[in-house]
Design an enzyme around this catalytic site. Structure first.
Site, short mmCIF file in Angstrom:
data_model
loop_
_atom_site.label_atom_id
_atom_site.label_comp_id
_atom_site.label_asym_id
_atom_site.label_seq_id
_atom_site.Cartn_x
_atom_site.Cartn_y
_atom_site.Cartn_z
N HIS A 200 58.45 -2.22 55.72
CA HIS A 200 59.21 -3.21 54.97
C HIS A 200 60.31 -2.59 54.13
O HIS A 200 61.40 -3.13 54.01
CB HIS A 200 58.26 -3.99 54.05
CG HIS A 200 57.44 -4.98 54.79
ND1 HIS A 200 56.10 -5.12 54.62
CD2 HIS A 200 57.80 -5.84 55.75
CE1 HIS A 200 55.66 -6.05 55.44
NE2 HIS A 200 56.66 -6.50 56.13
N ARG A 343 65.81 -16.76 70.39
CA ARG A 343 64.89 -16.43 71.48
C ARG A 343 63.50 -16.92 71.13
O ARG A 343 63.02 -16.68 70.02
CB ARG A 343 64.88 -14.91 71.69
CG ARG A 343 63.82 -14.48 72.67
CD ARG A 343 63.94 -13.04 73.00
NE ARG A 343 63.30 -12.19 72.00
CZ ARG A 343 63.29 -10.87 72.05
NH1 ARG A 343 63.92 -10.24 73.03
NH2 ARG A 343 62.69 -10.16 71.14
N GLU A 445 65.76 -9.43 81.99
CA GLU A 445 65.28 -8.12 81.54
C GLU A 445 64.14 -7.60 82.39
O GLU A 445 63.48 -6.62 82.05
CB GLU A 445 64.89 -8.16 80.06
CG GLU A 445 64.00 -9.30 79.65
CD GLU A 445 63.68 -9.33 78.16
OE1 GLU A 445 63.97 -8.36 77.43
OE2 GLU A 445 63.11 -10.34 77.72
N ASP A 469 64.51 -3.68 77.96
CA ASP A 469 63.41 -3.90 78.90
C ASP A 469 63.85 -3.71 80.35
O ASP A 469 63.09 -3.21 81.16
CB ASP A 469 62.81 -5.29 78.71
CG ASP A 469 61.83 -5.29 77.56
OD1 ASP A 469 60.98 -4.39 77.52
OD2 ASP A 469 61.93 -6.17 76.68
N CYS A 516 72.40 -8.27 75.27
CA CYS A 516 71.92 -8.14 73.90
C CYS A 516 71.00 -6.94 73.70
O CYS A 516 70.42 -6.77 72.64
CB CYS A 516 71.25 -9.42 73.43
SG CYS A 516 69.79 -9.83 74.37
C1 PEP Z 1 65.87 -6.07 75.39
O1 PEP Z 1 64.81 -5.95 76.01
O2 PEP Z 1 66.91 -5.47 75.70
C2 PEP Z 1 65.94 -6.93 74.20
C3 PEP Z 1 67.08 -7.16 73.61
O3 PEP Z 1 64.77 -7.45 73.74
P1 PEP Z 1 63.69 -6.62 72.88
O4 PEP Z 1 64.32 -5.32 72.50
O5 PEP Z 1 63.35 -7.48 71.72
O6 PEP Z 1 62.58 -6.50 73.87
MG MG Z 2 63.25 -7.37 75.71
#
Ligand code: PEP
Ligand code: MG
Length: 594
Positions: A200, A343, A445, A469, A516
């Protein structure tokens, strides 16, 4: 005589460079007596003492929470509220009372035993997040112990004479300490012996843009109050009693940082457009409502990824529909008419909530391939539909987009949409307003989604590529395993081909395509991604100005050429060497600052 400099290597928790005098806080473990109570009456008196300490602890937390709520941001208030709930939790308070009554032990001892037992419940979970949540139990226990012993519990920057501009050094900082200390402009930085990037304190520091290093091991023993300390919160370096030359280097780094911030401000309101007028939107990724001010100050044109599972990780019971609604409403209102991509829950794998479910999922042999994200939601429809209803209700307050994570096929997307329809029907029956035009997109992903992108595009309103991912699953490497980190290559030809196919599929279906994952925020890849034809890139806000600079100083044709040349090469090393040298020759100075 001047002491010799000592360098410590910890974990960079919050970027930035700071130089200042150390202000050490004694946050060492409290020592206390242990003894048996001779009579029933003594035990009752001890239970009363405990009651007073518990009430006092609750009052203190309520008071700090009150200050935060009036001031800056709700996330800290939530953490403090979680601590208040812990104090009142039967597993905590009643168990301590029982130990005093039945085992006739003193209150301090009873509290320590309860803390130990509660922590043991989390002990077997191999997860950084949980390791740090065990610290929350410790914080609460420590507060009650200090109150029992009549010790000072909270820091008070005004009353405690903490000099502005100092570097706070402690074994650990409680969220309450962090909240009070890290008001903007109060301290220059902080160093703690323990903690990780998701602690935190680190989260609060990043949100406040205060440089900090955690995990500095013996930092609090080696640093004395008044020592000159320099920290680099990006690299995780702490220098105690730096030499004159080192001081000059740190001062220069601070100067560069300030200059970069200023030029960032100048850039903030300029559009991200190439020299040949191709527009790319740069958005921010976020986990906590607190980060919105950082997003806006860095020029984010919207939220490209709001990881809502962080709303769940703090707690035993899942958020109610109303809690979802309020959380999303706040973000949507703060972002005005800018797009906010929320999301749905990505729980599972490394993100496991508290409570009984945590234990169950821990038994999965391959959590990353298990009940995660959409799969988890579709198995826990109540949880999922409460979130969807909260989202829909919030949709009237701004420009919402809903995004489903870890889709691996069309059936999951359809099932997700069916849940959304059910949520709409229920809201209609209940007379609750919602926007009928919320776009529903997916995160691409998994390799399955990548290679089915042309079909998925027919039923998605947008795509956002999650490279974190996508790389993990395509290259079969655990993104959290240090042993295989060297294989984690965004420029692997398989990844470039997959990304290309996803973008082409989106274009063919005329839907917007975003990225992203972390790759989107690395300026080394910006030209390549420009060449791919992305409509949006979403990243940690601090990366937005750099990526914007690269894009504003390029043409889309430069991007396409670089991409064509890159995909003719084969090994990840060759591609990486080529892209790096091209980028350095074009943007050398800019990229070496990154
Ligand atoms: C990703 O997998 O690129 C992503 C943005 O999601 P997270 O990092 O939350 O799995
Ligand atoms: Mg992801």
């Amino acid at each position: 005589m001047r002491s010799a400099p000592i360098t410590l290597n910890g974990i960079g928790a919050s970027p930035g460079v700071a130089l200042g005098r150390a202000y050490t806080l004694d946050r060492s473990r409290v020592t206390f007596p242990k003894f048996r109570l001779p009579s029933e009456e003594e035990a009752q008196r001890e239970q009363m003492r405990l009651k007073v300490a518990l009430e006092l602890s609750d009052l203190q937390l309520a008071e700090i929470k009150g200050k935060v709520a009036q001031g800056e941001g709700g996330e800290h208030a939530l953490i403090l509220e979680a601590h208040r709930l812990m104090i009142k939790d039967p597993l905590f308070a009643d168990e301590a009372r029982r130990l005093i009554g039945e085992e006739r032990i003193n209150a301090e001892w009873a509290i320590r035993r309860v803390v130990k037992k509660l922590k043991a419940a989390f002990e077997d979970i191999e997860d950084d997040y949980f390791r740090e949540r065990r610290a929350d139990i410790e914080f609460v226990g420590d507060r009650v112990l200090r109150n029992l012993l009549g010790h000072v519990v909270d820091v008070d920057p005004e009353g405690d004479g903490i000099p502005p501009g100092c570097i706070v050094v402690a074994h650990d900082l409680t969220p309450a300490d962090a909240t009070v200390l890290m008001r903007r402009g109060q301290v220059a930085g902080f160093v703690t012996d323990v903690g990780g990037q998701t602690s935190h304190t680190a989260i609060v520091a990043r949100a406040r843009e205060i440089p900090g290093v955690v995990g500095a091991l013996k930092g609090s023993e080696l640093i004395k109050r008044g020592d000159l300390v320099a920290i680099d919160g990006h690299r995780g370096v702490v220098v105690i009693n730096p030499t004159e030359e080192q001081v000059l280097q740190f001062q220069e780094a601070i100067r560069r940082h300030v200059a970069a911030e200023q030029s960032m401000l100048r850039l903030r309101d300029l559009p991200t457009v190439t020299a040949d007028q191709v527009r790319v939107s740069l958005l921010g990724n976020m986990e906590f409502a607190e980060q919105i001010s950082t997003l806006l100050s860095h020029g984010a044109e919207g939220v490209g990824l709001y990881r809502t599972e962080f709303l769940f990780l703090e707690r035993e019971v899942p958020p109610t529909e109303d809690e979802h609604y309020l959380a999303y409403k706040a973000v949507l209102e703060a972002m005005g008419d800018r797009p906010v991509t929320i999301r749905t829950l990505d729980l599972g794998a490394d993100k496991v909530p508290r409570g009984p479910g945590a234990k169950k999922r821990e038994r999965e042999p391959n959590p990353a391939l298990g009940l995660r994200a959409m799969r988890f939601c579709l198995k826990n429809k109540d949880l999922f539909e409460a979130q969807l209803k909260g989202l829909l209700r919030a949709s009237v307050h701004g420009n919402l987009r809903i995004m489903f994570p870890l889709i691996s096929g069309l059936t999951e997307l359809r099932e997700g949409r069916a849940s959304l329809e059910r949520a709409k029907e229920e809201l209609t029956r209940a007379g609750q307003p919602f926007s009928s035009k919320v776009p529903v997109g997916i995160m691409v992903e998994t390799p399955a989604a990548a290679w089915a992108a042309d079909r998925l595009a027919r039923e998605s309103d947008f795509f956002s590529i999650g490279t974190n991912d996508l790389i993990q699953y395509t290259l079969a490497i655990d993104r959290a395993n240090r042993e295989v980190a060297y294989l984690y290559c965004p420029l692997h030809i398989a990844i470039l081909r997959a990304i290309r196919f996803i973008v082409e599929s989106a274009k063919a279906a005329s839907i917007p395509v975003a990225m992203c994952g972390e790759m989107a925020g690395d300026p080394m890849f910006s030209l390549l991604l420009l060449g791919m034809g992305f409509d949006e890139l979403s990243m940690v806000p601090s990366q937005i100005p750099l990526v914007k600079r690269v894009i504003r100083n390029s043409t889309s044709e430069d991007g396409r050429k670089l991409l064509e040349q890159a995909v003719r090469l084969t090994t990840a090393e060759e591609i990486e060497r080529f892209v790096r040298s091209e980028m350095l020759s074009r943007f050398g100075e800019l990229l070496t600052q990154a």
